[in-house]
Write a protein that holds these residues in place. Structure first.
Motif, PDB file in Angstrom:
ATOM      1  N   LYS A 111      -5.927  -2.666   9.402  1.00 25.09           N
ATOM      2  CA  LYS A 111      -5.260  -1.483   9.565  1.00 25.09           C
ATOM      3  C   LYS A 111      -5.916  -1.127   7.302  1.00 25.09           C
ATOM      4  O   LYS A 111      -6.946  -2.158   7.130  1.00 25.09           O
ATOM      5  N   PRO A 133       1.081  -1.181  -0.330  1.00 22.44           N
ATOM      6  CA  PRO A 133      -0.034  -0.343  -0.225  1.00 22.44           C
ATOM      7  C   PRO A 133       0.602   1.216   0.353  1.00 22.44           C
ATOM      8  O   PRO A 133       1.847   1.178   0.413  1.00 22.44           O
ATOM      9  N   ARG A 168      -4.248   3.609  -1.721  1.00 19.89           N
ATOM     10  CA  ARG A 168      -3.191   3.744  -3.161  1.00 19.89           C
ATOM     11  C   ARG A 168      -3.609   4.882  -3.880  1.00 19.89           C
ATOM     12  O   ARG A 168      -5.087   5.178  -3.385  1.00 19.89           O
ATOM     13  N   ASN A 228      -4.196 -12.025   5.036  1.00 24.23           N
ATOM     14  CA  ASN A 228      -5.017 -11.168   4.245  1.00 24.23           C
ATOM     15  C   ASN A 228      -6.125 -11.210   4.863  1.00 24.23           C
ATOM     16  O   ASN A 228      -6.614 -11.846   3.067  1.00 24.23           O
ATOM     17  N   THR A 266      -0.846   3.438   4.796  1.00 29.16           N
ATOM     18  CA  THR A 266      -1.397   2.363   5.516  1.00 29.16           C
ATOM     19  C   THR A 266      -1.749   3.685   7.099  1.00 29.16           C
ATOM     20  O   THR A 266      -1.305   4.526   7.423  1.00 29.16           O
ATOM     21  N   GLU A 279      -5.456   0.168   4.188  1.00 28.67           N
ATOM     22  CA  GLU A 279      -4.666   0.236   2.861  1.00 28.67           C
ATOM     23  C   GLU A 279      -5.554   1.198   1.372  1.00 28.67           C
ATOM     24  O   GLU A 279      -6.014   1.629   1.176  1.00 28.67           O
ATOM     25  N   TRP A 312       4.188   4.453   2.184  1.00 29.80           N
ATOM     26  CA  TRP A 312       6.074   4.285   1.747  1.00 29.80           C
ATOM     27  C   TRP A 312       7.297   3.780   1.632  1.00 29.80           C
ATOM     28  O   TRP A 312       8.323   2.938   1.968  1.00 29.80           O
TER      29      TRP A 312
END
Length: 407
Positions: free
Chosen positions: A222, A62, A226, A117, A65, A224, A255
């Motif tokens: 969490k 990701p 993008r 996940n 995060t 994520e 990241w």
């Protein structure tokens, strides 16, 4: 370039066999072509490796995060609130909540640590790894799982097989030991991103299966985020801005915290390799010095006559430097072409692959950038021309009388 220099250069070009097929000239040219070819190929391959690694990292991880500062799970109500607060951020491409925990994948006597996940496959949130499912389906139902390519290889699993997942529940300890939670899942897909660490440890299941295995209430570990491609490099700045919106109850991790150091290291190694391989061009310059010294020795009578007729040493040096420099520059260009062909061959050859556990990715790629080619040409030309100039200084020391007495 004066008329004298033009005359000799034209004469030189009109008789290439007499001038270019000398033994020393041939080896000088081959040395330059090979050394520049190796230098160019190394830079092309390292540039391709750097770009591929960054692309794989940004595709597998990701970009930002979001986790709770107290390490608790994010409840569905809190998740809705976060999504609403971030809805106005045009830089965000997708938002995906995930449950993640370390588990064990078991097949007979083989036990492998893995990262589980759990995603919401109801369609409310996008599944970010759909493009990396190379075999099977990217849409999961209860009781199904997606596993990484290398994990599937180690455990001997393929689509349709059954895989046991074990989670040691430390809160269920009795006098007889720990009672682990375990469940058998059907392998519905094989995950292959090209990033070795994910491909050897990734397990993907539905949110409800993850909650049942881990024995937790509905919630997410969490969130994520993008980012759009044009904003990925601004992840650190955007994370600070989002942190101000969400407050101290949440921690945001761009990241760059996890991967920027690795990419900087690869970039540094790329230029270190470039500097080391520049010494190959410098070594080939020994042949250049030898070739120029041989020309001066062979043409000492002509040089003496030219000096007698009034030609200066500087003019004679320019004539010879034009002759040898032209060949050197052509050899450099041929070397760059050879380097491009070598790097393309290495990319498409099938008998050697990178070791993913060492290099993070398992495939070689090449990137031929105009800027890199200009750098290679500039550095190589500088070294070759310097090696041409060094022996030409001997022309100043030639004595006309001595040459004419001892032709």
């Amino acid at each position: 370039m004066d008329k004298l220099q033009q005359f000799f250069l034209t004469r030189y070009l009109k008789a290439p066999k007499r001038n270019l097929l000398r033994f020393s000239f041939v080896f000088m040219t081959l040395g330059i072509v090979l050394s520049v070819g190796i230098l160019s190929a190394a830079l092309n391959l390292f540039e391709g490796y750097e770009r591929s690694l960054k692309m794989v990292l940004l595709g597998s991880l990701p970009h930002i995060t979001i986790q709770k500062t107290d390490a608790e799970y994010i409840s569905p109500e809190e998740l809705d609130l976060i999504v609403k607060q971030l809805a106005a951020s045009s830089e965000i491409e997708s938002t995906t909540p995930v449950i993640t925990y370390s588990v064990m994948a078991v097949e007979g006597t083989k036990v492998r640590g893995a990262s589980l996940n759990g995603y919401d496959f109801s369609g409310r949130y996008p599944f970010p790894y759909a493009n990396y499912i190379k075999k099977g389906s990217a849409s999961l139902h209860s009781g199904e799982i997606i596993i990484g390519k290398y994990l599937a290889k180690e455990l001997g699993k393929k689509v349709g097989d059954t895989l046991k997942i074990v989670y040691p529940q430390l809160d269920r300890i009795s006098a007889l030991g720990i009672f682990p939670a375990e469940h058998n899942y059907r392998v519905a897909g094989i995950y292959n991103s090209g990033f070795y660490e994910n491909d050897r440890s990734m397990l993907i299941c539905t949110q409800t299966d993850a909650e049942a295995l881990l024995n937790i209430n509905p919630g997410f570990a969490k969130l994520e985020l993008r980012l759009r491609p044009s904003h990925i490099d601004d992840a650190s700045i955007l994370a600070v801005s989002m942190q101000n919106k969400l407050g101290v109850d949440y921690s945001l991790y761009p990241w760059t915290i996890f991967s920027a150091g690795l990419l900087k290291l690869v970039m540094m190694e790329k230029w270190l390799i470039f500097i080391v391989f520049c010494f190959l061009v410098l070594i080939s310059g020994i042949n250049v010095i030898s070739a120029v010294a041989t020309i001066i020795l062979d043409k000492k009578n002509e040089i003496a006559v030219l000096k007698t007729l009034g030609a200066s040493s500087a003019s004679i040096r320019k004539v010879l430097s034009y002759q040898v420099g032209l060949v050197g520059l052509i050899a450099i260009i041929l070397g760059q072409v050879l380097g491009a062909l070598l790097s393309i061959f290495v990319e498409h050859q099938g008998f050697y692959h990178l070791k993913g556990d060492v290099y993070f990715i398992d495939s070689l790629t090449t990137a031929i950038l105009p800027l890199n080619q200009l750098i290679v040409f500039g550095v190589s030309a500088t070294l070759v021309l310097a090696c041409i100039y060094y022996p030409l200084r001997q022309i100043d020391k030639l004595q006309i009388i001595e040459i004419l007495r001892n032709p």
